[in-house]
Design a protein around this motif. Structure first.
Motif, PDB file in Angstrom:
ATOM      1  N   ASN A  56       3.431  -7.461   7.287  1.00 46.23           N
ATOM      2  CA  ASN A  56       2.902  -6.921   6.427  1.00 46.23           C
ATOM      3  C   ASN A  56       1.655  -7.566   6.227  1.00 46.23           C
ATOM      4  O   ASN A  56       1.541  -9.056   5.881  1.00 46.23           O
ATOM      5  CB  ASN A  56       3.840  -7.191   4.807  1.00 46.23           C
ATOM      6  N   ALA A  58      -0.634  -7.533   3.446  1.00 45.02           N
ATOM      7  CA  ALA A  58      -0.573  -7.998   2.409  1.00 45.02           C
ATOM      8  C   ALA A  58      -0.019  -9.378   2.239  1.00 45.02           C
ATOM      9  O   ALA A  58      -0.490 -10.432   1.611  1.00 45.02           O
ATOM     10  CB  ALA A  58       0.032  -6.785   1.274  1.00 45.02           C
ATOM     11  N   GLU A 115       2.396   0.545  -6.321  1.00 45.12           N
ATOM     12  CA  GLU A 115       2.373  -0.067  -5.441  1.00 45.12           C
ATOM     13  C   GLU A 115       1.714  -1.653  -5.481  1.00 45.12           C
ATOM     14  O   GLU A 115       2.407  -2.503  -4.794  1.00 45.12           O
ATOM     15  CB  GLU A 115       1.245   0.616  -4.388  1.00 45.12           C
ATOM     16  N   TYR A 118       4.913  -3.799  -6.892  1.00 44.58           N
ATOM     17  CA  TYR A 118       6.174  -4.105  -6.173  1.00 44.58           C
ATOM     18  C   TYR A 118       5.490  -4.924  -4.838  1.00 44.58           C
ATOM     19  O   TYR A 118       6.199  -5.663  -4.008  1.00 44.58           O
ATOM     20  CB  TYR A 118       7.086  -2.955  -5.709  1.00 44.58           C
ATOM     21  N   THR A 119       4.185  -4.694  -4.444  1.00 47.40           N
ATOM     22  CA  THR A 119       3.594  -5.578  -3.315  1.00 47.40           C
ATOM     23  C   THR A 119       3.585  -7.008  -3.950  1.00 47.40           C
ATOM     24  O   THR A 119       3.902  -7.904  -3.172  1.00 47.40           O
ATOM     25  CB  THR A 119       2.022  -4.980  -2.784  1.00 47.40           C
ATOM     26  N   CYS A 123       5.197 -10.205  -2.326  1.00 44.22           N
ATOM     27  CA  CYS A 123       4.499 -11.225  -2.165  1.00 44.22           C
ATOM     28  C   CYS A 123       4.604 -12.577  -2.643  1.00 44.22           C
ATOM     29  O   CYS A 123       4.718 -13.854  -2.089  1.00 44.22           O
ATOM     30  CB  CYS A 123       2.967 -11.124  -1.866  1.00 44.22           C
ATOM     31  N   PHE A 164       4.359  -0.617  -0.074  1.00 43.77           N
ATOM     32  CA  PHE A 164       4.178  -2.215  -0.419  1.00 43.77           C
ATOM     33  C   PHE A 164       3.745  -3.009   0.772  1.00 43.77           C
ATOM     34  O   PHE A 164       4.060  -4.061   0.899  1.00 43.77           O
ATOM     35  CB  PHE A 164       5.473  -2.415  -0.767  1.00 43.77           C
ATOM     36  N   ASN A 165       3.226  -2.207   1.664  1.00 41.64           N
ATOM     37  CA  ASN A 165       2.690  -2.752   2.833  1.00 41.64           C
ATOM     38  C   ASN A 165       1.752  -1.995   3.795  1.00 41.64           C
ATOM     39  O   ASN A 165       1.879  -0.580   3.991  1.00 41.64           O
ATOM     40  CB  ASN A 165       4.051  -2.872   3.899  1.00 41.64           C
ATOM     41  N   ASN A 190      -2.029  -2.635  -2.132  1.00 41.22           N
ATOM     42  CA  ASN A 190      -1.270  -3.555  -1.483  1.00 41.22           C
ATOM     43  C   ASN A 190      -1.976  -4.830  -1.315  1.00 41.22           C
ATOM     44  O   ASN A 190      -1.330  -5.915  -1.687  1.00 41.22           O
ATOM     45  CB  ASN A 190      -0.748  -2.950   0.067  1.00 41.22           C
ATOM     46  N   GLY A 194      -0.988  -8.709  -2.817  1.00 43.19           N
ATOM     47  CA  GLY A 194      -0.710  -9.792  -2.197  1.00 43.19           C
ATOM     48  C   GLY A 194      -1.676 -10.939  -2.725  1.00 43.19           C
ATOM     49  O   GLY A 194      -1.573 -11.988  -2.800  1.00 43.19           O
TER      50      GLY A 194
END
Length: 209
Positions: A56, A58, A115, A118-119, A123, A164-165, A190, A194
């Motif tokens: 991923n 992020a 997004e 949950y990203t 992370c 999320f990626n 995303n 991160g």
């Protein structure tokens, strides 16, 4: 090179599972998020000792900003992840015959928030279970990471698509699950998620260098 190959493999199977469980025919319906989270979990356990099992971009950004990923690895990791996602997308469209899903048209603001949320969560969990001194050597990190993705997909997947990626965003776009015009939503939210997760981790754990 071994690290980049592992990143390619892990991202490939994550995106392949998304395609296999979401694309019709024979989609997994409401069970898709469980399969996707499980795929990420097993790939994290499989590759964590070699590459850190980011899968991923992020996450790679978050781990870099946290100070646990060398700058020299950032671009090769992201390239490996995106290429793995693209390869999986092409493979699954071939196996399924076509992307028989109408791309949703999400509300932009709601999708950006979903997004980002949950990203950030993904992370933040990765940094705490896979890079923190206090959890070093634990045996549950893969399970925790996979469950974040599953939870996010069930919670907001219908709002944003639940990527999320950024690599997954590329994959679902190539599979026809999301429109090209919407890919910027995933990239902005995303990477922002991160980056903020890394900043929060460093603020909460100032002595964990």
């Amino acid at each position: 090179m071994r690290k980049y190959l592992v990143e390619f493999i892990g991202t490939f199977f994550l995106v392949a599972t998304i395609g296999g469980t979401v694309l019709k025919p024979h989609d997994a319906g409401d069970m898709a998020p469980l399969a996707i989270g499980a795929a990420l979990m097993v790939m994290v356990f499989a590759g964590g000792h070699v590459s850190g099992a980011h899968y991923n971009p992020a996450v790679t950004l978050a781990v870099f900003l946290r100070g646990k990923c060398p700058l020299a690895d950032v671009v090769p990791y992201i390239v490996a992840q995106v290429v793995g996602a693209a390869a999986a997308a092409v493979t699954m469209v071939y196996l399924k015959g076509s992307a028989a899903v109408d791309p949703p048209q999400p509300d932009v603001v709601r999708a950006l928030i979903a997004e980002f949320m949950y990203t950030f969560a993904l992370c933040y969990v990765v940094l705490n279970v896979a890079t923190a001194k206090g959890t070093s050597g634990n045996s549950f990190y893969g399970l925790a990471i996979g469950f974040v993705v599953m939870t996010g997909a069930y919670s907001v997947g219908a709002i944003s698509g639940g990527a999320f990626n950024p690599a997954v965003a590329v994959g679902i776009t190539l599979m026809g699950l999301s429109s090209v015009a919407n890919i910027w939503i995933f990239l902005v939210a995303n990477f922002a998620g991160g980056a903020v997760a890394a900043l929060i981790f460093r603020a909460v754990n100032p002595d964990d260098k």
